[in-house]
Design a protein around this motif. Structure first.
Motif, PDB file in Angstrom:
ATOM      1  N   SER A  66       0.855  -1.175   0.000  1.00  0.00           N
ATOM      2  CA  SER A  66       0.000   0.000   0.000  1.00  0.00           C
ATOM      3  C   SER A  66       0.896   1.231   0.000  1.00  0.00           C
ATOM      4  O   SER A  66       1.564   1.521   0.991  1.00  0.00           O
ATOM      5  CB  SER A  66      -0.916   0.002   1.224  1.00  0.00           C
ATOM      6  N   THR A  71      -2.341   0.575  -4.466  1.00  0.00           N
ATOM      7  CA  THR A  71      -2.435  -0.541  -3.523  1.00  0.00           C
ATOM      8  C   THR A  71      -2.449  -1.826  -4.351  1.00  0.00           C
ATOM      9  O   THR A  71      -3.163  -1.915  -5.351  1.00  0.00           O
ATOM     10  CB  THR A  71      -3.717  -0.445  -2.674  1.00  0.00           C
ATOM     11  N   LYS A 102      -6.861   6.438  -2.856  1.00  0.00           N
ATOM     12  CA  LYS A 102      -6.997   6.047  -1.453  1.00  0.00           C
ATOM     13  C   LYS A 102      -8.372   6.352  -0.874  1.00  0.00           C
ATOM     14  O   LYS A 102      -8.560   6.260   0.316  1.00  0.00           O
ATOM     15  CB  LYS A 102      -5.938   6.758  -0.596  1.00  0.00           C
ATOM     16  N   PRO A 139     -11.642   2.624   2.142  1.00  0.00           N
ATOM     17  CA  PRO A 139     -10.334   2.215   2.668  1.00  0.00           C
ATOM     18  C   PRO A 139     -10.432   1.380   3.949  1.00  0.00           C
ATOM     19  O   PRO A 139      -9.678   0.428   4.118  1.00  0.00           O
ATOM     20  CB  PRO A 139      -9.627   3.538   2.945  1.00  0.00           C
TER      21      PRO A 139
END
Length: 162
Positions: A66, A71, A102, A139
């Motif tokens: 990440s 990611t 994100k 997230p």
């Protein structure tokens, strides 16, 4: 002859995957603003797709990296896949997934291989999995919704992130 053709196609897909992977790693554009948010470590989802082929699988993803912009997840799954009118049957898949951003909305790329056993021919077969799509995933975890287009056609997925 058919085996040689299948091998040459498989190698062509490997070259395509490596090219896409290198382009995505060198991407300088931001898909959305970047935070220092930690992403969910484990994702479970089911997805289906069809057009040139078909694919249905239950998938497990585990986060392997990440960063600020990307990611990465390692993916494994069980299901059925094939190319319409030729090869198909049950099997397993191994792939890698890349997500951008994100926040909640992500561009994703999946690339890997599905290995199965053709029910009619009683032979093993290998299909490349290459998908580009949209993923809604918070997230911190929760609902996952996926829409994709790839080697086997259009597909959707639904699952949960932990």
């Amino acid at each position: 002859m058919k085996s040689l053709l299948m091998k040459s196609r498989f190698y062509a897909y490997q070259v395509l995957f490596i090219g896409m992977l290198s382009l995505s790693l060198n991407n300088k554009a931001d898909a959305q603003s970047v935070d220092e948010t930690t992403f969910s470590k484990v994702n479970l989802y089911a997805d289906v797709g069809a057009h040139f082929g078909y694919q249905a699988s239950i998938n497990f993803e585990r986060q392997i990296y990440s960063g600020k912009k990307l990611t990465w997840y390692a993916r494994g799954g069980l299901g059925a896949s094939g190319v319409i009118m030729t090869t198909g049957g049950p099997g397993g898949l191994a792939a890698i997934t890349m997500l951008t951003g994100k926040k909640n909305k992500h561009f994703e790329i999946n690339a890997g291989t599905f290995v199965g056993k053709d029910i009619e021919l009683d032979k093993m077969y290998v299909l490349p999995l290459i998908d580009f799509g949209y993923r809604y995933q918070k997230p911190e975890g929760g609902l996952i919704f996926k829409a994709k287009v790839g080697f086997l056609g259009l597909g959707i997925g639904l699952g949960y992130a932990f």
